[in-house]
Design a protein around this motif. Structure first.
Motif, PDB file in Angstrom:
ATOM      1  N   LEU A 118      -9.470 -43.884 -10.122  1.00 12.74           N
ATOM      2  CA  LEU A 118      -8.798 -43.760  -8.837  1.00 12.74           C
ATOM      3  C   LEU A 118      -7.486 -43.003  -9.001  1.00 12.74           C
ATOM      4  O   LEU A 118      -6.750 -43.248  -9.951  1.00 12.74           O
ATOM      5  CB  LEU A 118      -8.494 -45.143  -8.251  1.00 12.74           C
ATOM      6  CG  LEU A 118      -9.682 -46.022  -7.850  1.00 12.74           C
ATOM      7  CD1 LEU A 118      -9.193 -47.434  -7.532  1.00 12.74           C
ATOM      8  CD2 LEU A 118     -10.421 -45.428  -6.654  1.00 12.74           C
ATOM      9  N   GLN A 119      -7.214 -42.104  -8.054  1.00 13.07           N
ATOM     10  CA  GLN A 119      -5.878 -41.532  -7.979  1.00 13.07           C
ATOM     11  C   GLN A 119      -4.926 -42.602  -7.451  1.00 13.07           C
ATOM     12  O   GLN A 119      -5.338 -43.563  -6.788  1.00 13.07           O
ATOM     13  CB  GLN A 119      -5.884 -40.314  -7.062  1.00 13.07           C
ATOM     14  CG  GLN A 119      -6.655 -39.133  -7.647  1.00 13.07           C
ATOM     15  CD  GLN A 119      -6.986 -38.100  -6.600  1.00 13.07           C
ATOM     16  OE1 GLN A 119      -7.795 -38.363  -5.724  1.00 13.07           O
ATOM     17  NE2 GLN A 119      -6.363 -36.921  -6.689  1.00 13.07           N
ATOM     18  N   ALA A 120      -3.639 -42.444  -7.715  1.00  9.02           N
ATOM     19  CA  ALA A 120      -2.674 -43.481  -7.367  1.00  9.02           C
ATOM     20  C   ALA A 120      -2.647 -43.751  -5.866  1.00  9.02           C
ATOM     21  O   ALA A 120      -2.549 -44.906  -5.437  1.00  9.02           O
ATOM     22  CB  ALA A 120      -1.279 -43.087  -7.859  1.00  9.02           C
ATOM     23  N   ASP A 121      -2.750 -42.687  -5.040  1.00  8.60           N
ATOM     24  CA  ASP A 121      -2.713 -42.927  -3.596  1.00  8.60           C
ATOM     25  C   ASP A 121      -3.956 -43.671  -3.128  1.00  8.60           C
ATOM     26  O   ASP A 121      -3.886 -44.551  -2.265  1.00  8.60           O
ATOM     27  CB  ASP A 121      -2.495 -41.628  -2.814  1.00  8.60           C
ATOM     28  CG  ASP A 121      -3.542 -40.561  -3.083  1.00  8.60           C
ATOM     29  OD1 ASP A 121      -4.371 -40.738  -3.998  1.00  8.60           O
ATOM     30  OD2 ASP A 121      -3.517 -39.524  -2.378  1.00  8.60           O
ATOM     31  N   ALA A 122      -5.094 -43.380  -3.714  1.00 13.09           N
ATOM     32  CA  ALA A 122      -6.317 -44.096  -3.360  1.00 13.09           C
ATOM     33  C   ALA A 122      -6.254 -45.554  -3.792  1.00 13.09           C
ATOM     34  O   ALA A 122      -6.808 -46.439  -3.135  1.00 13.09           O
ATOM     35  CB  ALA A 122      -7.529 -43.415  -3.990  1.00 13.09           C
ATOM     36  N   ALA A 123      -5.569 -45.816  -4.894  1.00 15.55           N
ATOM     37  CA  ALA A 123      -5.439 -47.188  -5.381  1.00 15.55           C
ATOM     38  C   ALA A 123      -4.549 -48.029  -4.485  1.00 15.55           C
ATOM     39  O   ALA A 123      -4.769 -49.239  -4.344  1.00 15.55           O
ATOM     40  CB  ALA A 123      -4.885 -47.182  -6.811  1.00 15.55           C
ATOM     41  N   LEU A 124      -3.558 -47.401  -3.847  1.00 13.80           N
ATOM     42  CA  LEU A 124      -2.510 -48.152  -3.167  1.00 13.80           C
ATOM     43  C   LEU A 124      -2.558 -48.088  -1.639  1.00 13.80           C
ATOM     44  O   LEU A 124      -2.162 -49.050  -0.972  1.00 13.80           O
ATOM     45  CB  LEU A 124      -1.141 -47.645  -3.636  1.00 13.80           C
ATOM     46  CG  LEU A 124      -0.807 -47.874  -5.108  1.00 13.80           C
ATOM     47  CD1 LEU A 124       0.451 -47.111  -5.489  1.00 13.80           C
ATOM     48  CD2 LEU A 124      -0.642 -49.357  -5.400  1.00 13.80           C
ATOM     49  N   VAL A 125      -2.998 -46.983  -1.076  1.00 11.84           N
ATOM     50  CA  VAL A 125      -2.869 -46.755   0.372  1.00 11.84           C
ATOM     51  C   VAL A 125      -4.239 -46.926   1.039  1.00 11.84           C
ATOM     52  O   VAL A 125      -5.179 -46.183   0.757  1.00 11.84           O
ATOM     53  CB  VAL A 125      -2.307 -45.350   0.657  1.00 11.84           C
ATOM     54  CG1 VAL A 125      -2.123 -45.150   2.160  1.00 11.84           C
ATOM     55  CG2 VAL A 125      -0.984 -45.144  -0.072  1.00 11.84           C
ATOM     56  N   ALA A 126      -4.333 -47.890   1.941  1.00 10.74           N
ATOM     57  CA  ALA A 126      -5.623 -48.221   2.555  1.00 10.74           C
ATOM     58  C   ALA A 126      -6.236 -47.030   3.288  1.00 10.74           C
ATOM     59  O   ALA A 126      -7.449 -46.796   3.215  1.00 10.74           O
ATOM     60  CB  ALA A 126      -5.448 -49.403   3.499  1.00 10.74           C
ATOM     61  N   LYS A 127      -5.424 -46.272   4.005  1.00 10.95           N
ATOM     62  CA  LYS A 127      -5.947 -45.133   4.769  1.00 10.95           C
ATOM     63  C   LYS A 127      -6.533 -44.070   3.837  1.00 10.95           C
ATOM     64  O   LYS A 127      -7.601 -43.509   4.120  1.00 10.95           O
ATOM     65  CB  LYS A 127      -4.835 -44.531   5.632  1.00 10.95           C
ATOM     66  CG  LYS A 127      -5.295 -43.423   6.565  1.00 10.95           C
ATOM     67  CD  LYS A 127      -4.146 -42.899   7.428  1.00 10.95           C
ATOM     68  CE  LYS A 127      -3.714 -43.940   8.443  1.00 10.95           C
ATOM     69  NZ  LYS A 127      -2.716 -43.377   9.407  1.00 10.95           N
ATOM     70  N   ALA A 153      -5.793 -51.642  -2.290  1.00  8.96           N
ATOM     71  CA  ALA A 153      -5.328 -53.031  -2.423  1.00  8.96           C
ATOM     72  C   ALA A 153      -4.950 -53.382  -3.854  1.00  8.96           C
ATOM     73  O   ALA A 153      -4.782 -54.559  -4.178  1.00  8.96           O
ATOM     74  CB  ALA A 153      -6.407 -53.992  -1.933  1.00  8.96           C
ATOM     75  N   ALA A 154      -4.785 -52.394  -4.716  1.00 11.00           N
ATOM     76  CA  ALA A 154      -4.541 -52.671  -6.136  1.00 11.00           C
ATOM     77  C   ALA A 154      -3.199 -53.363  -6.357  1.00 11.00           C
ATOM     78  O   ALA A 154      -2.196 -53.006  -5.717  1.00 11.00           O
ATOM     79  CB  ALA A 154      -4.582 -51.376  -6.938  1.00 11.00           C
ATOM     80  N   ASN A 155      -3.190 -54.352  -7.237  1.00 16.39           N
ATOM     81  CA  ASN A 155      -1.917 -54.956  -7.675  1.00 16.39           C
ATOM     82  C   ASN A 155      -1.705 -54.809  -9.179  1.00 16.39           C
ATOM     83  O   ASN A 155      -0.694 -55.255  -9.712  1.00 16.39           O
ATOM     84  CB  ASN A 155      -1.802 -56.422  -7.242  1.00 16.39           C
ATOM     85  CG  ASN A 155      -2.998 -57.272  -7.636  1.00 16.39           C
ATOM     86  OD1 ASN A 155      -3.730 -56.924  -8.567  1.00 16.39           O
ATOM     87  ND2 ASN A 155      -3.191 -58.376  -6.933  1.00 16.39           N
TER      88      ASN A 155
END
Length: 331
Positions: free
Chosen positions: A243-252, A266-268
């Motif tokens: 996953l790219q960082a934005d895909a890991a963190l940003v729901a949209k 939803a990554a933590n």
């Protein structure tokens, strides 16, 4: 309640003994006085007692609650040296060499942890990560079922990401270029840390410059294979990638790039593909976003041994000691 307040309160509830091998260093002395005053841990300082007390006096610090041990004159020095010899004789270490090595506070402190004379160790204000890892791997060694020692940072951010703004970043301090097996082990270790130390329901994103095959490269393949191996080894954990960082963190973004992923958006827990990207990543978040970076905290040792940045403050040492004490409680 913020994370460090929670950690300190938990440490106080079942007080453990933590050894600071850099016992003559100013930040360690300042931290030791605060830790002892606040009841976070019992502290053992290693160093020449006269030098330690003189420096504490110069700094107006109360170290009356701390133990001070000089490895050169310690009553159990010979026992420690003999045990180190037994551990390392197959590697060619002689009894004389073992005795010389055990004069080093880093080795002496690690042996204290090995022999349960301390519950954990914190060092790194004036030593490198390698100075901590060598005695750790030689004496304490890795925990059962763990193939590689790694590290993580607790990143407290003013954001909606992660678990109420808190995320774990790994590995940002130990393994320069992990292979796919090591990367899988790092992901598993960090997920377990997130669950047992942080109280998270871990959602682990294994990062890359690609999301779900959007790019082809050998470094992308490494992450893809690591994800597969981690899931095979621990199907009870939620680990996804690449996953790219934005895909890991940003729901949209996740909905566009990785629909159906339990982790994307939803990554933590963020697992970086190599040390270079991990180290750069945590420092960018720390400086640009004003995040608090707690660590690096080691994981994978059989007993808690933790590193510090050489640029650390006394408060950083207090925080890492508190985390180390809680690790000792939950080990």
């Amino acid at each position: 309640m913020d994370f460090m307040t929670k950690m300190k309160n938990q440490a106080k509830a079942d007080v453990r003994t933590i050894v600071l091998p850099e016992g003559e260093e100013e930040r360690n002395l300042t931290a030791a006085a605060e830790i002892t005053r606040d009841g976070i841990a019992h502290i053992v300082l290693l160093g020449n007692e006269a030098k330690v007390r003189a420096k504490a006096s110069d700094l107006s610090l109360d170290l009356s609650g701390c133990r001070i041990i000089d490895p050169l004159t310690a009553e159990n020095f010979e026992e420690y040296a003999n045990e180190f010899y037994e551990l390392r004789k197959k590697k060619g270490v002689t009894p004389e060499q073992a005795a010389e090595i055990m004069k080093d506070p880093m080795y002496y402190g690690t042996m204290m942890v090995k022999r349960n004379d301390a519950d954990g160790m914190v060092s790194g204000a004036i030593h490198t990560t390698g100075d901590l890892l060598r005695p750790g791997l030689q004496i304490v060694k890795t925990a059962p079922g763990v193939s590689v020692v790694s590290s993580f940072f607790i990143m407290e951010t003013n954001s909606a990401f992660g678990d109420n703004g808190t995320l774990l970043f790994a590995d940002c301090a130990v393994n320069p270029m992990p292979d796919e097996d090591q990367l899988a082990s790092i992901a598993i270790s960090t997920a377990d840390t997130a669950r047992h130390l942080m109280g998270f329901d871990p959602k682990v994103a294994m990062l890359s410059f690609s999301t779900k095959g959007s790019a082809e490269h050998e470094v992308v393949t490494k992450v893809q294979n690591a994800v597969k191996k981690a899931n095979e080894q621990r199907p009870d954990l939620i680990i996804d990638g690449e996953l790219q960082a934005d895909a890991a963190l940003v729901a949209k973004v996740a909905a566009q790039k990785a629909p159906g992923s339990e982790v994307a958006g939803a990554a933590n827990v963020l697992v970086f593909p190599d040390l270079q990207s991990g180290n750069i990543g945590y420092k960018l978040v720390q400086r640009f976003a004003g995040a608090e970076a707690i660590g690096p905290i080691c994981q994978g040792f059989a007993r808690p041994i933790n590193d510090l940045s050489r640029g650390c403050s006394a408060e950083d040492i207090v925080n890492v000691v508190a985390v180390t004490a809680v690790q000792a409680q939950t080990r």
